[in-house]
Structures are given as C-alpha cells and as structure tokens.
Design a protein around this motif. Structure first.
Motif, PDB file in Angstrom:
ATOM      1  N   THR A  41      80.397   1.447  41.647  1.00  0.00           N
ATOM      2  CA  THR A  41      81.263   0.283  41.752  1.00  0.00           C
ATOM      3  C   THR A  41      81.544  -0.037  43.216  1.00  0.00           C
ATOM      4  N   LEU A  58      88.621  -0.231  40.786  1.00  0.00           N
ATOM      5  CA  LEU A  58      88.321   1.168  40.474  1.00  0.00           C
ATOM      6  C   LEU A  58      88.852   1.532  39.091  1.00  0.00           C
ATOM      7  N   GLN A  59      90.059   1.084  38.771  1.00  0.00           N
ATOM      8  CA  GLN A  59      90.640   1.361  37.458  1.00  0.00           C
ATOM      9  C   GLN A  59      89.809   0.729  36.342  1.00  0.00           C
ATOM     10  N   LYS A  62      86.573   2.747  35.955  1.00  0.00           N
ATOM     11  CA  LYS A  62      86.859   4.024  35.297  1.00  0.00           C
ATOM     12  C   LYS A  62      87.072   3.835  33.806  1.00  0.00           C
ATOM     13  N   ARG A  63      87.786   2.780  33.441  1.00  0.00           N
ATOM     14  CA  ARG A  63      88.066   2.522  32.024  1.00  0.00           C
ATOM     15  C   ARG A  63      86.773   2.198  31.271  1.00  0.00           C
ATOM     16  N   LEU A  65      83.714   3.043  32.136  1.00  0.00           N
ATOM     17  CA  LEU A  65      82.864   4.232  32.100  1.00  0.00           C
ATOM     18  C   LEU A  65      83.383   5.225  31.066  1.00  0.00           C
ATOM     19  N   ARG A  66      84.702   5.381  30.986  1.00  0.00           N
ATOM     20  CA  ARG A  66      85.297   6.282  29.996  1.00  0.00           C
ATOM     21  C   ARG A  66      84.985   5.797  28.582  1.00  0.00           C
ATOM     22  N   GLU A  81      81.411  11.966  32.896  1.00  0.00           N
ATOM     23  CA  GLU A  81      81.350  10.700  33.627  1.00  0.00           C
ATOM     24  C   GLU A  81      81.460  10.951  35.126  1.00  0.00           C
ATOM     25  N   LEU A  83      81.845   8.479  38.644  1.00  0.00           N
ATOM     26  CA  LEU A  83      81.991   7.151  39.229  1.00  0.00           C
ATOM     27  C   LEU A  83      81.740   7.240  40.729  1.00  0.00           C
ATOM     28  N   HIS A  85      81.091   4.914  44.476  1.00  0.00           N
ATOM     29  CA  HIS A  85      81.383   3.607  45.041  1.00  0.00           C
ATOM     30  C   HIS A  85      81.073   3.601  46.533  1.00  0.00           C
TER      31      HIS A  85
END
Length: 224
Positions: A41, A58-59, A62-63, A65-66, A81, A83, A85
């Motif tokens: 990201t 970022l949030q 993350k959501r 991807l989760r 997972e 993440l 960037h």
C-alpha cells in the motif's frame, strides 16, 4: 539458502488476485505449508507518514487484507498477512521474497477486462524474472484449483537445455507432483553446432540430428 516452508501470494484484492489466492491456498494445503498473503500500500508515498490520510489508508489496507485472509482461511490451512508500503509493488515484494525465500511465489496474470494493478504483466513478469524462487503466474485458476484438489491431471512441459536453470525447473516439478497428478514432458531443442560433444570431429547438419547425436541426447534427457 534453504526456502522457508511457506508460499507467498501477492494480492491487490482484485478478482484475478482473489483467484490466485485460492490457487495458492489449495497448493499450500496440499503441501502442508503456511500461506502468506502480501499486499503493498502507499507505493508511491502518496501520503506522508504520520498524517491522517496515511493512517486512514493504512487502516483500510489492513482491514481489506485481514478480510481476504479470513476468506481464504475458511478453506483450511494456516494463513498469515503481511502489509508492505512505501515502494513500488514489485520492488517491495521482491525485497520481501529475497529476505526470506519461500517455496513458491504466486501472482495473478494479465487481465483482459480491467486495469487491475496486480494483474498487469509488468508486475507478474518482474517477479517471475527476478525472484530467487519459482513463481507461479495463475492464468487458468479453475483448472489449477481442480488439479490442486486432485480432480484433474496437470500437463507440464519442461524446456531442458542441460543447464542449472533446467535442473531447477525439474526440481519444481517434483514439488508439483506432491500437490497433484502431473503428466510431465521434458523437451529439448538441439542446435547441431552445440552438439559436438556427442559427435566430436563430425560436421553436423543444421536441419537434423544424426542418429548418434539423437540417441545420446535422448539418453541424457531420460537421465535428467
């Protein structure tokens, strides 16, 4: 360096990437290894680190991807997972792979219907060319899934030139056969001037292989 017992799958959450993740999960399940879902990201530093926009981006990543890991995890197996960037996708992923080489990298192929970043040839081709481990570019997910679930046989052609790279390709075939049934064809295209080791001192024709060259090259292919 010995590869880790894991498979890495890159995703941007597009339909093609989701299909690639399904294939990666099915293979990981058969090999009893961990599947690592990776997303990159803020590749071009669109948001300054520490800013509100950066934190929100970022949030969101993350959501997503989760949720994708949760979807894949429903089919079984261990899924984690990661993440990343701050760099172009293929460079960030390349560094991640190089730091801890997995058994296999899985990416989606070129999309013919949408401008999906992870399905552009530049990313998948870059990973396939530069990754220090085998890379599977998923082009026919339904067929690959059927193979991984032992519902059909996978036809595999290995282009052999008796190099170390060819040996590595054959080693990958051994791994594929642990996943599901494979019909393997090993093919070699001979350039007669390079076959002098099998017919020293002979002037070899450019349009065909003499019987001795053909016999010895076939013997070498079978040995491989």
């Amino acid at each position: 360096m010995k590869p880790d017992r894991r498979i890495v799958c890159a995703t941007d959450f597009s339909p093609n990437a989701r299909s690639a993740a399904d294939v990666a999960q099915a293979i990981a399940l058969r090999l009893r290894v961990t599947l690592v879902l990776v997303h990159v990201t803020d590749e071009f530093h669109a948001f300054g680190e520490g800013t509100k926009d950066f934190r929100l981006a970022l949030q969101k990543a993350k959501r997503r991807l989760r949720n994708e890991a949760k979807r894949v995890r429903r089919r079984g197996g261990k899924v984690v997972e990661v993440l990343l960037h701050g760099r172009v996708a293929e460079l960030a992923l390349g560094d991640f792979i190089a730091d801890s080489p997995p058994l296999l990298v899985v990416v989606s192929s070129v999309s013919k219907t949408a401008f999906d970043r992870w399905t552009l040839g530049s990313t998948s081709e870059h990973i396939a060319q530069h990754a220090p481990v085998p890379t599977l570019v998923v082009r026919a997910p339904d067929r690959m899934l059927a193979w991984a679930r032992q519902e059909r046989r996978l036809n595999v052609v290995v282009a052999m030139d008796f190099s170390l790279s060819s040996d590595a390709a054959l080693a990958l075939v051994r791994t594929l056969r642990k996943v599901g049934s494979c019909a393997v064809t090993v093919a070699h295209i001979n350039w007669p001037p390079n076959a002098g080791k099998w017919a020293p001192g002979e002037r070899l024709p450019l349009t065909s292989n003499p019987p001795r060259v053909r016999r010895l090259s076939l013997r070498e292919l079978r040995r491989k």
